[in-house]
Design a protein around this motif. Structure first.
Motif, mmCIF file in Angstrom:
data_model
loop_
_atom_site.group_PDB
_atom_site.id
_atom_site.type_symbol
_atom_site.label_atom_id
_atom_site.label_comp_id
_atom_site.label_asym_id
_atom_site.label_seq_id
_atom_site.Cartn_x
_atom_site.Cartn_y
_atom_site.Cartn_z
ATOM 1 N N ARG A 12 -25.624 -3.162 -7.712
ATOM 2 C CA ARG A 12 -25.870 -2.091 -8.683
ATOM 3 C C ARG A 12 -26.968 -2.488 -9.666
ATOM 4 O O ARG A 12 -27.843 -1.688 -9.992
ATOM 5 N N ASP A 13 -26.927 -3.739 -10.131
ATOM 6 C CA ASP A 13 -27.944 -4.220 -11.068
ATOM 7 C C ASP A 13 -29.339 -4.183 -10.435
ATOM 8 O O ASP A 13 -30.310 -3.759 -11.065
ATOM 9 N N GLN A 14 -29.426 -4.618 -9.187
ATOM 10 C CA GLN A 14 -30.723 -4.606 -8.510
ATOM 11 C C GLN A 14 -31.232 -3.184 -8.304
ATOM 12 O O GLN A 14 -32.413 -2.900 -8.525
ATOM 13 N N LEU A 15 -30.353 -2.287 -7.889
ATOM 14 C CA LEU A 15 -30.761 -0.891 -7.697
ATOM 15 C C LEU A 15 -31.176 -0.246 -9.015
ATOM 16 O O LEU A 15 -32.127 0.533 -9.064
ATOM 17 N N ASP A 16 -30.475 -0.573 -10.090
ATOM 18 C CA ASP A 16 -30.849 -0.042 -11.404
ATOM 19 C C ASP A 16 -32.237 -0.528 -11.811
ATOM 20 O O ASP A 16 -33.043 0.236 -12.346
ATOM 21 N N ARG A 17 -32.533 -1.819 -11.562
ATOM 22 C CA ARG A 17 -33.864 -2.351 -11.886
ATOM 23 C C ARG A 17 -34.950 -1.671 -11.053
ATOM 24 O O ARG A 17 -36.020 -1.346 -11.558
ATOM 25 N N ILE A 18 -34.667 -1.444 -9.781
ATOM 26 C CA ILE A 18 -35.635 -0.760 -8.925
ATOM 27 C C ILE A 18 -35.835 0.670 -9.403
ATOM 28 O O ILE A 18 -36.972 1.144 -9.530
ATOM 29 N N ALA A 19 -34.735 1.366 -9.672
ATOM 30 C CA ALA A 19 -34.814 2.770 -10.080
ATOM 31 C C ALA A 19 -35.599 2.938 -11.373
ATOM 32 O O ALA A 19 -36.382 3.876 -11.528
ATOM 33 N N SER A 20 -35.422 2.023 -12.315
ATOM 34 C CA SER A 20 -36.113 2.165 -13.595
ATOM 35 C C SER A 20 -37.526 1.595 -13.552
ATOM 36 O O SER A 20 -38.452 2.180 -14.109
ATOM 37 N N GLY A 21 -37.716 0.482 -12.862
ATOM 38 C CA GLY A 21 -39.016 -0.178 -12.883
ATOM 39 C C GLY A 21 -40.006 0.318 -11.855
ATOM 40 O O GLY A 21 -41.219 0.199 -12.036
ATOM 41 N N GLN A 22 -39.513 0.904 -10.770
ATOM 42 C CA GLN A 22 -40.399 1.311 -9.684
ATOM 43 C C GLN A 22 -40.491 2.819 -9.501
ATOM 44 O O GLN A 22 -41.152 3.294 -8.575
ATOM 45 N N ARG A 23 -39.852 3.567 -10.375
ATOM 46 C CA ARG A 23 -39.825 5.015 -10.205
ATOM 47 C C ARG A 23 -41.208 5.645 -10.085
ATOM 48 O O ARG A 23 -41.441 6.449 -9.175
ATOM 49 N N PRO A 24 -42.165 5.314 -10.951
ATOM 50 C CA PRO A 24 -43.487 5.948 -10.810
ATOM 51 C C PRO A 24 -44.128 5.674 -9.444
ATOM 52 O O PRO A 24 -44.693 6.588 -8.831
ATOM 53 N N SER A 25 -44.007 4.455 -8.958
ATOM 54 C CA SER A 25 -44.594 4.117 -7.658
ATOM 55 C C SER A 25 -43.881 4.835 -6.519
ATOM 56 O O SER A 25 -44.532 5.318 -5.576
#
Length: 64
Positions: A12-25
């Motif tokens: 969940r932590d990894q997915l949250d980081r991806i969702a927040s940090g990579q959303r524009p890309s």
């Protein structure tokens, strides 16, 4: 905390980081794919070794 709970929390932590940090890309890439499909173009996937699993995931899914 059990090993199972720790594993799920880590995911969940990894997915949250991806969702927040990579959303524009991710949204930009999705826009490019949408545009290509709208023009009747294709999305080519490939891979070698274990990396081909992403291509298989996209191709062999029902409705793919």
């Amino acid at each position: 905390m059990s090993a199972y709970d720790a594993y799920c929390r880590s995911l969940r932590d990894q997915l949250d980081r991806i969702a927040s940090g990579q959303r524009p890309s991710i949204e930009q890439a999705a826009g490019w794919i949408e545009e290509a499909f709208g023009r009747g173009r294709f999305l080519w996937t490939f891979g070698t070794g274990h990396s081909h699993l992403l291509a298989l995931e996209m191709f062999y899914r029902a409705g793919g």
